[in-house]
Design a protein around this motif. Sequence first.
Motif, PDB file in Angstrom:
ATOM      1  N   ASP A  59      11.205  76.630  13.191  1.00  0.00           N
ATOM      2  CA  ASP A  59      11.364  78.087  13.280  1.00  0.00           C
ATOM      3  C   ASP A  59      11.634  78.615  11.865  1.00  0.00           C
ATOM      4  O   ASP A  59      11.808  77.824  10.933  1.00  0.00           O
ATOM      5  CB  ASP A  59      12.511  78.441  14.263  1.00  0.00           C
ATOM      6  CG  ASP A  59      13.812  77.709  13.955  1.00  0.00           C
ATOM      7  OD1 ASP A  59      14.067  77.420  12.766  1.00  0.00           O
ATOM      8  OD2 ASP A  59      14.585  77.425  14.894  1.00  0.00           O
ATOM      9  N   PRO A  60      11.660  79.925  11.668  1.00  0.00           N
ATOM     10  CA  PRO A  60      11.849  80.450  10.304  1.00  0.00           C
ATOM     11  C   PRO A  60      13.167  79.990   9.675  1.00  0.00           C
ATOM     12  O   PRO A  60      13.252  79.818   8.453  1.00  0.00           O
ATOM     13  CB  PRO A  60      11.849  81.970  10.501  1.00  0.00           C
ATOM     14  CG  PRO A  60      11.234  82.209  11.830  1.00  0.00           C
ATOM     15  CD  PRO A  60      11.459  80.989  12.665  1.00  0.00           C
ATOM     16  N   HIS A  61      14.183  79.777  10.513  1.00  0.00           N
ATOM     17  CA  HIS A  61      15.486  79.356   9.972  1.00  0.00           C
ATOM     18  C   HIS A  61      15.416  77.943   9.409  1.00  0.00           C
ATOM     19  O   HIS A  61      16.011  77.635   8.371  1.00  0.00           O
ATOM     20  CB  HIS A  61      16.562  79.433  11.058  1.00  0.00           C
ATOM     21  CG  HIS A  61      16.664  80.777  11.689  1.00  0.00           C
ATOM     22  ND1 HIS A  61      16.854  81.912  10.933  1.00  0.00           N
ATOM     23  CD2 HIS A  61      16.588  81.181  12.990  1.00  0.00           C
ATOM     24  CE1 HIS A  61      16.900  82.962  11.754  1.00  0.00           C
ATOM     25  NE2 HIS A  61      16.728  82.538  12.998  1.00  0.00           N
ATOM     26  N   GLY A  62      14.679  77.093  10.112  1.00  0.00           N
ATOM     27  CA  GLY A  62      14.517  75.719   9.634  1.00  0.00           C
ATOM     28  C   GLY A  62      13.781  75.682   8.307  1.00  0.00           C
ATOM     29  O   GLY A  62      14.144  74.956   7.382  1.00  0.00           O
ATOM     30  N   GLN A  63      12.744  76.518   8.210  1.00  0.00           N
ATOM     31  CA  GLN A  63      11.974  76.611   6.961  1.00  0.00           C
ATOM     32  C   GLN A  63      12.865  77.077   5.818  1.00  0.00           C
ATOM     33  O   GLN A  63      12.816  76.561   4.712  1.00  0.00           O
ATOM     34  CB  GLN A  63      10.862  77.660   7.140  1.00  0.00           C
ATOM     35  CG  GLN A  63       9.846  77.262   8.173  1.00  0.00           C
ATOM     36  CD  GLN A  63       8.602  76.717   7.507  1.00  0.00           C
ATOM     37  OE1 GLN A  63       8.152  77.285   6.539  1.00  0.00           O
ATOM     38  NE2 GLN A  63       8.100  75.623   8.007  1.00  0.00           N
ATOM     39  N   TYR A  64      13.681  78.085   6.119  1.00  0.00           N
ATOM     40  CA  TYR A  64      14.579  78.655   5.108  1.00  0.00           C
ATOM     41  C   TYR A  64      15.588  77.601   4.621  1.00  0.00           C
ATOM     42  O   TYR A  64      15.822  77.445   3.418  1.00  0.00           O
ATOM     43  CB  TYR A  64      15.295  79.884   5.694  1.00  0.00           C
ATOM     44  CG  TYR A  64      16.516  80.308   4.920  1.00  0.00           C
ATOM     45  CD1 TYR A  64      16.388  80.878   3.649  1.00  0.00           C
ATOM     46  CD2 TYR A  64      17.792  80.126   5.448  1.00  0.00           C
ATOM     47  CE1 TYR A  64      17.518  81.253   2.930  1.00  0.00           C
ATOM     48  CE2 TYR A  64      18.918  80.494   4.732  1.00  0.00           C
ATOM     49  CZ  TYR A  64      18.769  81.051   3.478  1.00  0.00           C
ATOM     50  OH  TYR A  64      19.887  81.408   2.764  1.00  0.00           O
ATOM     51  N   VAL A  65      16.156  76.854   5.579  1.00  0.00           N
ATOM     52  CA  VAL A  65      17.143  75.828   5.218  1.00  0.00           C
ATOM     53  C   VAL A  65      16.474  74.754   4.351  1.00  0.00           C
ATOM     54  O   VAL A  65      16.973  74.399   3.277  1.00  0.00           O
ATOM     55  CB  VAL A  65      17.775  75.193   6.490  1.00  0.00           C
ATOM     56  CG1 VAL A  65      18.567  73.939   6.132  1.00  0.00           C
ATOM     57  CG2 VAL A  65      18.668  76.206   7.210  1.00  0.00           C
ATOM     58  N   ARG A  66      15.317  74.276   4.800  1.00  0.00           N
ATOM     59  CA  ARG A  66      14.617  73.221   4.045  1.00  0.00           C
ATOM     60  C   ARG A  66      14.235  73.722   2.642  1.00  0.00           C
ATOM     61  O   ARG A  66      14.442  73.038   1.637  1.00  0.00           O
ATOM     62  CB  ARG A  66      13.378  72.766   4.813  1.00  0.00           C
ATOM     63  CG  ARG A  66      12.797  71.422   4.365  1.00  0.00           C
ATOM     64  CD  ARG A  66      11.796  71.514   3.214  1.00  0.00           C
ATOM     65  NE  ARG A  66      10.804  72.545   3.400  1.00  0.00           N
ATOM     66  CZ  ARG A  66       9.598  72.357   3.946  1.00  0.00           C
ATOM     67  NH1 ARG A  66       9.240  71.161   4.364  1.00  0.00           N
ATOM     68  NH2 ARG A  66       8.757  73.375   4.061  1.00  0.00           N
ATOM     69  N   ASP A  67      13.693  74.935   2.579  1.00  0.00           N
ATOM     70  CA  ASP A  67      13.256  75.458   1.279  1.00  0.00           C
ATOM     71  C   ASP A  67      14.436  75.635   0.322  1.00  0.00           C
ATOM     72  O   ASP A  67      14.313  75.398  -0.881  1.00  0.00           O
ATOM     73  CB  ASP A  67      12.535  76.803   1.453  1.00  0.00           C
ATOM     74  CG  ASP A  67      11.194  76.643   2.159  1.00  0.00           C
ATOM     75  OD1 ASP A  67      10.772  75.475   2.378  1.00  0.00           O
ATOM     76  OD2 ASP A  67      10.574  77.667   2.503  1.00  0.00           O
TER      77      ASP A  67
END
Length: 316
Positions: A59-67
């Motif tokens: 989800d967008p939150h996972g992408q944000y955390v990883r990035d």
Amino acid sequence: QTDVLTLGETMVLLNPHESGPLRHIMDFRKRIGGAESNMAIGLARLGHQTAWVSRLGADPHGQYVRDTIRGAGVDTQYVAFDADAPTGIMFKERRELGESGVFYYRDGSAASRMTPDDLPDEALANAKYLHLTGITPALSDSCRKLVQDAIHRANQHDLTVSFDPNLRFKLWDPAEMRETLLPLVEKCDIVLPGIEEGEVLLDTDDPETIAEEFRALGATEVVVKLGADGAFVASDSVAQRVESYKVDRVIDPIGAGDGFAAGYLSGRLDELSPTRATDRAAAVGALATTVTGDIEGLPTRSELAQFTNDQTDRLR
Ligand code: KDG
């Protein structure tokens, strides 16, 4: 080659703009919150190679955390995205009066579904240290198995295993903490408890006794964090208190322990003695308290040098 490999859950952190009871707070800054990734970022700022293993929601939150973690220079190649579970979220509450706190929305999160298979052998084979915290085994049975298995495999691969109890009372109760964490400590090399954590796990508030008891269980180096009173470090060659570093104003103590762990492991990787490594840990921990986020205060080498040089008069 990875200097320090770590694993755990990182959430989207909603950090209030102002202090005060959360029910009245309307504006937040979005950040990330996760003890192990904070530690990995702290080490990366100091120039060490780190890798963080986890599972995030697709989800967008996972992408944000990883990035964010990748952008801070941490290797995220072993991070998986789970299409069937969300990324966890947490809110911080900062109070001028009374205790600050956190509110979690992490039940059933992607990270809570991690299993021993989330940690590839290849990641362990290329690392010198494995760093774990007591948060992960509190997330689920499969996460508990992951931590047990990770320590077992790290020992087989001859890694140095460090452990920060990071007791989270919103996740489990003291009896369960003791039952789960004390057997884990037996197989760890470095243990970094806070004084209150020592009290919960070992039923004593004497730093020297806490260090001795963890060493009797099997740890070789124990550093008991004493907040503004510094830390007590014990190894085969030393048992002594190390002073804290002073900051003008503590803005948010959350994240200080992760900075402390990063400073300690950084020192040991640089082959400093346990006492000198504890001194570096105290400096990084102190800097982490000067900002509201968990990671913004973590210093680079030159910031660390400037901060410690300014306070040489406090050193022995
Ligand atoms: O150490 C700071 C962390 O505790 C926080 O940012 C979030 O990892 C976290 C947790 O589970 O509480």
